[in-house]
Design an enzyme around this catalytic site. Structure first.
Site, mmCIF file in Angstrom:
data_model
loop_
_atom_site.group_PDB
_atom_site.id
_atom_site.type_symbol
_atom_site.label_atom_id
_atom_site.label_comp_id
_atom_site.label_asym_id
_atom_site.label_seq_id
_atom_site.Cartn_x
_atom_site.Cartn_y
_atom_site.Cartn_z
ATOM 1 N N GLU A 33 80.962 -25.357 17.889
ATOM 2 C CA GLU A 33 79.886 -26.027 18.617
ATOM 3 C C GLU A 33 80.327 -27.389 19.157
ATOM 4 O O GLU A 33 79.590 -28.368 19.126
ATOM 5 C CB GLU A 33 78.647 -26.165 17.728
ATOM 6 C CG GLU A 33 78.108 -24.822 17.260
ATOM 7 C CD GLU A 33 76.851 -24.942 16.418
ATOM 8 O OE1 GLU A 33 75.819 -24.386 16.806
ATOM 9 O OE2 GLU A 33 76.921 -25.608 15.375
ATOM 10 N N ASP A 55 73.942 -15.740 13.995
ATOM 11 C CA ASP A 55 73.506 -16.974 13.350
ATOM 12 C C ASP A 55 72.189 -16.791 12.608
ATOM 13 O O ASP A 55 71.155 -17.274 13.068
ATOM 14 C CB ASP A 55 73.363 -18.089 14.390
ATOM 15 C CG ASP A 55 73.053 -19.444 13.766
ATOM 16 O OD1 ASP A 55 73.287 -19.616 12.563
ATOM 17 O OD2 ASP A 55 72.569 -20.335 14.490
ATOM 18 N N GLU A 61 65.482 -20.573 8.933
ATOM 19 C CA GLU A 61 65.650 -21.223 10.234
ATOM 20 C C GLU A 61 65.116 -20.380 11.387
ATOM 21 O O GLU A 61 64.613 -20.911 12.369
ATOM 22 C CB GLU A 61 67.137 -21.524 10.439
ATOM 23 C CG GLU A 61 67.460 -22.239 11.731
ATOM 24 C CD GLU A 61 68.944 -22.451 11.914
ATOM 25 O OE1 GLU A 61 69.337 -22.975 12.951
ATOM 26 O OE2 GLU A 61 69.727 -22.068 10.998
#
Length: 428
Positions: free
Chosen positions: A18, A92, A120
């Site tokens: 990232e 993810d 999340e």
């Protein structure tokens, strides 16, 4: 460090991921970076956990492929006190993913499991989603890398390839709330993670029973009802968020609410449209040899199964295939009808949990009962938000009428696209 903390465990490293720096910025490999730290820790018994969550800002390779491409060529080059920490799936922490193809693909390298307890992509601390079933789904998945029975669990416990260093890691869900996790049922995800880390052969159901007895009630009837809620809860979330293998449908700036229409972010693979590929003809991301060829990273058994829609597990259908809206499902429904059914089924599941919980008032401590009752009311409202926003958006592309059994949304697509969530959980 070891003079200050004699039993210091080691380092957890996120590198070249990232946009963050790492050995790649210096012309070095992940193995060289990890081994540099491992050498300093080795005399003290320390370990390096090197995260495999890497995708390059400079690569156009489909994101689910990149960790495998980066680490498999380095198998055998890592020091013995290095473990590569791999997320359960190749993207993810989505509500559902196939197991990461890295599991079993590096027989000379320790692989650590990275689970996420904090929800999340599953409603954060407002949605009831017992993740024991999700963790076991991954651990029990059979990679077939050494034939039948080559489960992910056997990869990470070291028994499949005789690896001595074994690790299960978790992204924690505790915070400053008095009950630690906000939603009381969030505690069960911390608990089931710990139990499975020490004994992955335990069942999600037995662990849930332990947690219920220690946290909520020992009444047999109430326990039966709460257990049913927990064991079905994650599937309900998948249904009202990302059914049939859809993934990465969240709105911009947070991972809380739906945003399947988002297509304007800095990288293609930050956009939900990149993953669902909905167009006038159909929906889904083709990861077969005619698409991104993600199937090639799995063992031949799964390559064959995943390459054919009729043999791909239904729950992963749109993860691996772009299919017509009228694609026939095994029960005779079209794909469009099946999507609508799953979204409705997820909402109905939450309504069932809510109704069940309200019958248990006399069996639960009042503060706990009220907190969960409030959370379930929020979850039901937001399950409808996910269902209505996603189905209206997909309808705007498919031009298909909603099935007669589908509950029509009360607002239009423009309403859902206009919603903002500046105070969504996870926003800080």
């Amino acid at each position: 460090m070891y003079r200050l903390i004699p039993d210091f465990g080691g380092y957890l490293v996120k590198a070249n991921s990232e946009g963050q720096p790492g050995p790649g910025d210096y012309g070095r490999t992940h193995a060289e970076g990890a081994n540099m730290l491992a050498k300093t820790l080795q005399p003290h018994g320390g370990v390096v956990l090197w995260r495999a969550f890497v995708y390059s800002h400079n690569s156009d390779t489909e994101r689910s492929l990149q960790a495998y491409d980066e680490f498999v060529p380095l198998d055998g080059e890592f020091a013995e006190n290095v473990s590569i920490q791999v997320k359960n799936g190749p993207i993810d922490f989505q509500p559902r993913e196939p197991f990461s193809p890295l599991f079993g693909a590096t027989p000379k390298t320790s692989l650590a499991m990275e689970f996420q307890m904090t929800q999340e992509y599953l409603g954060f601390s407002t949605h009831l989603a017992y993740l024991g079933t999700m963790f076991k789904e991954t651990l029990n998945a059979d990679t077939h890398v050494l034939g039948k029975g080559s489960t992910v669990a056997k990869v990470i416990d070291g028994s499949l390839h005789n690896i001595p260093l074994t690790v299960m890691a978790g992204v924690a869900n505790i915070g400053v709330d008095r009950n630690w996790t906000g939603h009381i049922f969030g505690q069960s995800n911390w608990y089931v993670f710990g139990r499975l880390a020490w004994d992955h052969e335990l069942t999600a159901e037995d662990i849930a029973k332990e947690w219920i007895a220690m946290t909520l009630t020992t009444d047999d009837n109430a326990t039966t009802h709460i257990l049913a809620m927990m064991m079905n809860s994650r599937e309900y979330v998948v249904d009202y968020m990302t059914p049939l293998g859809l993934h990465h449908l969240m709105d911009t700036g947070h991972h809380y609410g739906p945003g399947p229409w988002v297509d304007n972010l800095g990288r293609d693979d930050w956009n939900p449209t990149y993953y669902h590929r909905a167009d006038k003809n159909g929906i889904g991301l083709d990861r077969t040899s005619s698409g991104t060829n993600g199937v090639s990273q799995y063992a031949p058994y799964w390559q064959k199964r995943f390459s054919n829609p009729s043999t791909t597990p239904k729950e992963l259908l749109l993860w691996f295939h772009h299919l017509d809206w009228d694609y026939p499902m095994p029960n005779g429904d079209t794909l469009w009808q099946a999507l609508a059914h799953h979204y409705d089924k997820g909402v109905a599941g939450v309504a069932t949990m809510q109704a069940t919980w309200l019958t248990l008032k006399d069996n639960i401590e009042p503060n706990q009962f009220n907190q969960v009752a409030m959370s379930l009311a929020i979850q039901l409202k937001e399950a409808k938000w996910w269902r209505d926003a996603c189905m209206l958006y997909f309808q705007s592309i498919s031009k298909k009428p909603f099935p007669a059994t589908f509950e029509p949304p009360k607002q239009n697509l423009e309403y859902f696209r206009s919603l903002q969530a500046p105070y969504a959980p996870g926003q800080g």
